[in-house]
Write an enzyme that holds these catalytic residues in place. Structure first.
Site, mmCIF file in Angstrom:
data_model
loop_
_atom_site.group_PDB
_atom_site.id
_atom_site.type_symbol
_atom_site.label_atom_id
_atom_site.label_comp_id
_atom_site.label_asym_id
_atom_site.label_seq_id
_atom_site.Cartn_x
_atom_site.Cartn_y
_atom_site.Cartn_z
ATOM 1 N N CYS A 71 -35.451 -13.216 12.309
ATOM 2 C CA CYS A 71 -35.616 -14.603 11.841
ATOM 3 C C CYS A 71 -34.533 -15.476 12.439
ATOM 4 C CB CYS A 71 -35.488 -14.695 10.321
ATOM 5 S SG CYS A 71 -36.831 -14.014 9.377
ATOM 6 N N ASP A 72 -34.860 -16.743 12.613
ATOM 7 C CA ASP A 72 -33.839 -17.720 12.981
ATOM 8 C C ASP A 72 -34.262 -19.084 12.467
ATOM 9 O OD1 ASP A 72 -31.258 -17.820 14.758
ATOM 10 O OD2 ASP A 72 -32.335 -19.712 15.078
#
Length: 199
Positions: A71-72
């Site tokens: 995730c980012d």
């Protein structure tokens, strides 16, 4: 039940996933986020999520048949992607630009099934409305150090929550992982969301 691996050092993501019934193994990607630039915020978040997922999925310590999530998050303000501020001065300047306004928190999600090599990916977007905070409030908040460690220089689940007047979309996405988006990705890879519950 496949092992669920979180390719992120974010304690907020880990807590969110645990509260949703998962018991992730954390393996930090160590990806250099500066290697991706010059793309729109939504694409940037997704590209970085894919890099983190790929970096961890290839490691020998990942259990066979695991689901690996990268995730980012970035905050889009005036078309610009704002990640973690470099220092306190940048955090102060950012808050002065954000206060009384709205931005869009973009979180990229990339989920790989290491048994098949398949990847499902998506970017979730949530509009965040910021309070018209005073210079004194900004200074006090930045002095806590909290905004220095998070995308957009704010949290909704910590001290910064009082400075967010509302959101439109998934609350969990602002924390760092969209549970509805993740459930869809799990399903796209042929797995059951409730089958991942550890309790």
């Amino acid at each position: 039940m496949p092992t669920f691996v979180l390719a992120s050092a974010s304690p907020a993501r880990l807590t969110t996933l645990r509260n949703a019934g998962l018991d992730p193994v954390v393996i930090v990607s160590g990806v250099d986020e500066s290697q991706v630039s010059g793309v729109p915020p939504a694409e940037l978040a997704l590209a970085l999520a894919r890099l983190k997922c790929d970096a961890v999925a290839e490691r020998p310590e990942v259990p066979a048949g695991a689901l690996v999530l990268g995730c980012d998050s970035v905050l889009e303000l005036d078309g610009e992607a704002l990640g973690k501020p470099a220092d306190a001065a940048e955090a102060v300047a950012r808050w002065r630009a954000m206060r009384g306004r709205s931005g869009v928190l973009r979180t990229g999600h990339a989920l790989r099934d290491t048994a098949t090599g398949q990847v499902a990916a998506a970017t979730a977007s949530t509009t965040v409305h910021f309070a018209d905070v005073t210079d004194e409030e900004v200074a006090a908040y930045v002095a806590t150090g909290e905004p220095l460690h998070v995308a957009g220089a704010f949290t909704v689940d910590g001290l910064g929550g009082a400075f967010v007047t509302g959101i439109e979309g998934d609350h969990h996405n602002v924390v760092g992982v969209s549970l509805p988006a993740l459930r869809t990705l799990v399903s796209d890879l042929g797995h059951s969301w409730t089958g991942l519950w550890s309790r």
